[in-house]
Design a protein around this motif. Sequence first.
Motif, mmCIF file in Angstrom:
data_model
loop_
_atom_site.group_PDB
_atom_site.id
_atom_site.type_symbol
_atom_site.label_atom_id
_atom_site.label_comp_id
_atom_site.label_asym_id
_atom_site.label_seq_id
_atom_site.Cartn_x
_atom_site.Cartn_y
_atom_site.Cartn_z
ATOM 1 N N ALA A 1 7.986 3.632 6.936
ATOM 2 C CA ALA A 1 8.340 5.059 6.920
ATOM 3 C C ALA A 1 7.812 5.755 5.671
ATOM 4 O O ALA A 1 7.601 6.970 5.676
ATOM 5 N N LEU A 2 7.577 4.991 4.604
ATOM 6 C CA LEU A 2 7.073 5.595 3.367
ATOM 7 C C LEU A 2 5.672 6.155 3.529
ATOM 8 O O LEU A 2 5.234 6.994 2.731
ATOM 9 N N ASN B 1 2.747 10.038 8.058
ATOM 10 C CA ASN B 1 1.859 11.199 7.902
ATOM 11 C C ASN B 1 0.921 11.103 6.705
ATOM 12 O O ASN B 1 0.251 12.073 6.368
ATOM 13 N N GLU B 2 0.848 9.936 6.065
ATOM 14 C CA GLU B 2 -0.035 9.777 4.905
ATOM 15 C C GLU B 2 -1.451 9.447 5.338
ATOM 16 O O GLU B 2 -2.414 9.947 4.769
ATOM 17 N N PHE B 3 -1.606 8.565 6.333
ATOM 18 C CA PHE B 3 -2.926 8.089 6.739
ATOM 19 C C PHE B 3 -3.036 8.026 8.252
ATOM 20 O O PHE B 3 -2.050 7.883 8.965
ATOM 21 N N ILE C 1 -1.103 1.153 -7.205
ATOM 22 C CA ILE C 1 -2.499 0.742 -7.037
ATOM 23 C C ILE C 1 -2.853 0.618 -5.561
ATOM 24 O O ILE C 1 -3.917 1.062 -5.124
ATOM 25 N N GLY C 2 -1.971 0.015 -4.767
ATOM 26 C CA GLY C 2 -2.256 -0.175 -3.347
ATOM 27 C C GLY C 2 -2.464 1.135 -2.616
ATOM 28 O O GLY C 2 -3.381 1.259 -1.786
ATOM 29 N N LEU C 3 -1.635 2.128 -2.911
ATOM 30 C CA LEU C 3 -1.768 3.437 -2.273
ATOM 31 C C LEU C 3 -3.072 4.101 -2.698
ATOM 32 O O LEU C 3 -3.773 4.703 -1.871
ATOM 33 N N ALA C 4 -3.419 4.001 -3.973
ATOM 34 C CA ALA C 4 -4.668 4.595 -4.460
ATOM 35 C C ALA C 4 -5.877 3.944 -3.778
ATOM 36 O O ALA C 4 -6.838 4.631 -3.411
ATOM 37 N N ALA D 1 0.796 -1.229 0.000
ATOM 38 C CA ALA D 1 0.000 0.000 0.000
ATOM 39 C C ALA D 1 0.830 1.281 0.000
ATOM 40 O O ALA D 1 0.280 2.362 0.188
ATOM 41 N N SER D 2 2.126 1.184 -0.219
ATOM 42 C CA SER D 2 2.956 2.386 -0.134
ATOM 43 C C SER D 2 3.063 3.146 -1.449
ATOM 44 O O SER D 2 3.577 4.267 -1.480
#
Length: 227
Positions: A37-38, A41-43, A14-17, A10-11
């Motif tokens: 670490a990737l 602060n993303e989610f 497609i997984g992140l989207a 998910a980093s």
Amino acid sequence: MQKVVMISGASRGIGLAIARELARRGYRLSLGVRDPALLANEFDAFVCPYEARDPEAGRRWVAATVEAFGRIDVLISNAGICKSISLEDGTDEMLEETLDINVKAPFRLIQAALPHLRRAGDARVVQIASLSGKRVKNLNAGYQMSKHAVIALNHAVRRAGWDDGIRATAICPGFVNTEMAAGIADLPPDAMTQPEDLARIVANTIELPNSASVAEILVNCRHEDLF
């Protein structure tokens, strides 16, 4: 009650989207990635180290997710690789890596999550497969073999979990505008399927009722005879 979704790989891409779309829709996320670490602060999500080639990684991630949330409602197996493995020059090592990540890892992950998915009553399992799992169009035999196996795994999950309300779907895209496709696609990025479009397809699919199950969704960015 908010549903809990596990998403591997998910980093990015497609997984992140998918993670972004499901976060927008209010799902609680457990994200399995090589480098947590990737996603800093993303989610607002539970992020767990997940190395697909590690035989114990899936069980650890499932256990950590259940400990954090108490349940699993959706499992999205997205992590995968695409290396050129032809019949002429493919090696055992390359084939083994591809099968480890694309086939064995989702098998182990589903196996570990299955008891928890059964308890949900309306759980969903999504495999991010490929059109390469539906036909053989180029000479990358190793990748095609792995994605055909993913399609078989999807149908095995459908059969094994049906009576407990588990519904499984294989999403089979052609070229998607990701890093993986950048070096092999013969199309410009804006002509490929976009990760965000696949994310909406996944989100809409897992929200269907048990009585409207879809086994496979073939997604292409150009016309192709598939039957």
